[in-house]
Design a protein around this motif. Structure first.
Motif, mmCIF file in Angstrom:
data_model
loop_
_atom_site.group_PDB
_atom_site.id
_atom_site.type_symbol
_atom_site.label_atom_id
_atom_site.label_comp_id
_atom_site.label_asym_id
_atom_site.label_seq_id
_atom_site.Cartn_x
_atom_site.Cartn_y
_atom_site.Cartn_z
ATOM 1 N N GLY A 1 -3.649 -4.072 4.584
ATOM 2 C CA GLY A 1 -2.272 -5.200 4.091
ATOM 3 C C GLY A 1 -1.928 -4.769 2.593
ATOM 4 O O GLY A 1 -1.825 -5.874 2.089
ATOM 5 N N CYS A 2 -2.137 -3.605 2.079
ATOM 6 C CA CYS A 2 -1.272 -3.643 0.479
ATOM 7 C C CYS A 2 -0.035 -4.112 0.658
ATOM 8 O O CYS A 2 0.282 -4.391 -0.861
ATOM 9 C CB CYS A 2 -1.785 -2.567 -0.445
ATOM 10 N N GLY A 3 0.940 -4.558 1.351
ATOM 11 C CA GLY A 3 1.481 -4.095 1.286
ATOM 12 C C GLY A 3 2.821 -3.475 0.237
ATOM 13 O O GLY A 3 3.110 -2.271 0.575
ATOM 14 N N SER A 4 2.964 -3.955 -0.659
ATOM 15 C CA SER A 4 4.365 -3.600 -1.674
ATOM 16 C C SER A 4 3.232 -2.583 -2.734
ATOM 17 O O SER A 4 3.608 -2.058 -4.219
ATOM 18 C CB SER A 4 5.216 -4.487 -2.502
ATOM 19 N N GLY A 5 1.627 -3.206 -2.606
ATOM 20 C CA GLY A 5 1.134 -1.905 -3.869
ATOM 21 C C GLY A 5 0.397 -3.225 -5.134
ATOM 22 O O GLY A 5 -0.404 -2.069 -6.118
ATOM 23 N N LEU A 6 0.694 -4.141 -4.826
ATOM 24 C CA LEU A 6 0.340 -5.420 -6.109
ATOM 25 C C LEU A 6 -0.768 -4.842 -6.683
ATOM 26 O O LEU A 6 -1.215 -5.302 -8.056
ATOM 27 C CB LEU A 6 0.890 -6.739 -5.936
ATOM 28 N N GLY A 7 -1.807 -5.164 -6.050
ATOM 29 C CA GLY A 7 -3.389 -4.591 -6.308
ATOM 30 C C GLY A 7 -3.303 -3.314 -6.529
ATOM 31 O O GLY A 7 -4.871 -3.570 -6.944
ATOM 32 N N ALA A 8 -2.857 -2.542 -6.592
ATOM 33 C CA ALA A 8 -2.706 -0.757 -6.714
ATOM 34 C C ALA A 8 -3.735 -0.863 -8.081
ATOM 35 O O ALA A 8 -4.820 0.012 -8.502
ATOM 36 C CB ALA A 8 -2.027 -0.160 -7.017
ATOM 37 N N PRO A 9 -3.230 -1.613 -9.492
ATOM 38 C CA PRO A 9 -3.399 -1.371 -10.860
ATOM 39 C C PRO A 9 -4.382 -1.865 -11.031
ATOM 40 O O PRO A 9 -6.202 -1.244 -11.670
ATOM 41 C CB PRO A 9 -2.413 -2.381 -11.268
ATOM 42 N N ALA A 10 -5.029 -3.237 -10.132
ATOM 43 C CA ALA A 10 -6.433 -3.541 -10.621
ATOM 44 C C ALA A 10 -7.352 -2.649 -9.616
ATOM 45 O O ALA A 10 -8.888 -1.708 -9.937
ATOM 46 C CB ALA A 10 -6.560 -5.156 -9.875
ATOM 47 N N LEU A 11 -6.398 -1.837 -8.909
ATOM 48 C CA LEU A 11 -8.245 -0.873 -7.896
ATOM 49 C C LEU A 11 -8.122 0.587 -8.372
ATOM 50 O O LEU A 11 -9.040 1.042 -8.773
ATOM 51 C CB LEU A 11 -7.585 -0.082 -6.348
ATOM 52 N N GLN A 12 -7.096 0.325 -9.370
ATOM 53 C CA GLN A 12 -7.299 1.783 -9.952
ATOM 54 C C GLN A 12 -8.023 1.590 -11.734
ATOM 55 O O GLN A 12 -8.997 2.759 -11.533
ATOM 56 C CB GLN A 12 -5.655 2.104 -10.701
ATOM 57 N N ALA B 1 5.748 0.898 -2.043
ATOM 58 C CA ALA B 1 4.127 0.671 -2.910
ATOM 59 C C ALA B 1 4.217 2.633 -4.337
ATOM 60 O O ALA B 1 4.198 2.401 -5.496
ATOM 61 C CB ALA B 1 2.779 0.816 -2.250
ATOM 62 N N ALA B 2 4.603 3.338 -2.913
ATOM 63 C CA ALA B 2 4.400 4.275 -3.505
ATOM 64 C C ALA B 2 5.353 4.591 -4.538
ATOM 65 O O ALA B 2 5.363 5.157 -5.407
ATOM 66 C CB ALA B 2 4.979 5.992 -2.468
ATOM 67 N N SER B 3 6.772 4.069 -5.071
ATOM 68 C CA SER B 3 7.725 4.354 -5.459
ATOM 69 C C SER B 3 7.779 3.037 -6.829
ATOM 70 O O SER B 3 8.295 3.762 -7.938
ATOM 71 C CB SER B 3 9.535 4.314 -5.060
ATOM 72 N N THR B 4 7.390 2.269 -6.680
ATOM 73 C CA THR B 4 6.994 1.457 -8.468
ATOM 74 C C THR B 4 5.663 1.322 -8.300
ATOM 75 O O THR B 4 5.397 1.425 -9.508
ATOM 76 C CB THR B 4 7.023 -0.313 -7.218
ATOM 77 N N ARG B 5 4.232 2.164 -7.612
ATOM 78 C CA ARG B 5 3.278 1.872 -8.889
ATOM 79 C C ARG B 5 2.687 3.168 -9.461
ATOM 80 O O ARG B 5 3.100 4.333 -8.759
ATOM 81 C CB ARG B 5 2.237 1.503 -7.645
ATOM 82 N N SER B 6 2.735 3.228 -10.352
ATOM 83 C CA SER B 6 2.261 4.362 -11.348
ATOM 84 C C SER B 6 1.153 4.245 -11.111
ATOM 85 O O SER B 6 0.321 4.806 -12.160
ATOM 86 C CB SER B 6 3.237 5.089 -12.146
ATOM 87 N N CYS B 7 0.235 4.616 -9.821
ATOM 88 C CA CYS B 7 -1.234 5.059 -10.389
ATOM 89 C C CYS B 7 -1.852 6.401 -9.334
ATOM 90 O O CYS B 7 -1.273 6.032 -7.969
ATOM 91 C CB CYS B 7 -1.886 3.890 -9.331
ATOM 92 N N ALA B 8 -2.656 7.109 -9.566
ATOM 93 C CA ALA B 8 -3.451 7.732 -9.173
ATOM 94 C C ALA B 8 -4.261 6.897 -7.124
ATOM 95 O O ALA B 8 -4.246 5.666 -7.299
ATOM 96 C CB ALA B 8 -4.465 8.075 -9.398
ATOM 97 N N GLY B 9 -3.885 7.174 -6.115
ATOM 98 C CA GLY B 9 -5.431 6.912 -5.119
ATOM 99 C C GLY B 9 -3.588 7.615 -3.571
ATOM 100 O O GLY B 9 -2.610 7.899 -4.002
ATOM 101 N N HIS B 10 -4.006 6.549 -2.282
ATOM 102 C CA HIS B 10 -3.031 7.133 -1.891
ATOM 103 C C HIS B 10 -2.646 5.653 -0.767
ATOM 104 O O HIS B 10 -3.426 4.481 -0.645
ATOM 105 C CB HIS B 10 -3.872 8.082 -0.715
ATOM 106 N N PHE B 11 -1.159 5.868 -0.582
ATOM 107 C CA PHE B 11 -1.383 4.576 0.296
ATOM 108 C C PHE B 11 -0.985 5.438 1.751
ATOM 109 O O PHE B 11 0.145 7.136 2.127
ATOM 110 C CB PHE B 11 0.719 3.721 -0.013
ATOM 111 N N VAL B 12 -1.406 4.290 2.943
ATOM 112 C CA VAL B 12 -1.682 5.500 4.164
ATOM 113 C C VAL B 12 -1.378 3.922 5.416
ATOM 114 O O VAL B 12 -1.534 3.237 5.434
ATOM 115 C CB VAL B 12 -2.727 5.682 4.926
ATOM 116 N N VAL B 13 0.241 3.985 6.381
ATOM 117 C CA VAL B 13 0.664 3.374 8.323
ATOM 118 C C VAL B 13 -0.879 3.131 8.827
ATOM 119 O O VAL B 13 -1.376 4.365 8.954
ATOM 120 C CB VAL B 13 1.724 3.889 8.338
#
Length: 84
Positions: A6-17, A37-49
């Motif tokens: 349930g990552c939504g807009s990817g706010l947790g992406a930097p911490a996961l990175q 999330a994909a357009s605003t988070r410059s982290c390696a990783g993947h977003f999946v529906v």
């Protein structure tokens, strides 16, 4: 590999990175949120529906851990504290 369920807009992406390097995945039921999330988070990783209520599209035992901060916040925001 870590997952944000349930990552939504990817706010947790930097911490996961920081914690998992490139080995993380963000899952959400809303494609529009994943686009953000994909357009605003410059982290390696993947977003999946994915609808976490229908199971995860992942191989068994492939995760080392998971978080679900946004999903819990969304549930609480809809008066769902009684189910937590």
């Amino acid at each position: 590999m870590l997952a944000d369920l349930g990552c939504g807009s990817g706010l947790g992406a930097p911490a996961l990175q920081r914690q998992a390097g490139a080995a993380w995945i963000g899952l959400d039921i809303t494609p529009q949120m994943l686009d953000i999330a994909a357009s605003t988070r410059s982290c390696a990783g993947h977003f999946v529906v994915s609808d976490m209520g229908q199971g995860l599209p992942l191989r068994a035992s492939c995760l080392d851990g998971a978080i679900s901060i946004s999903a819990v916040q969304a549930r609480l925001g809809r008066g769902g504290a009684d189910v937590l």
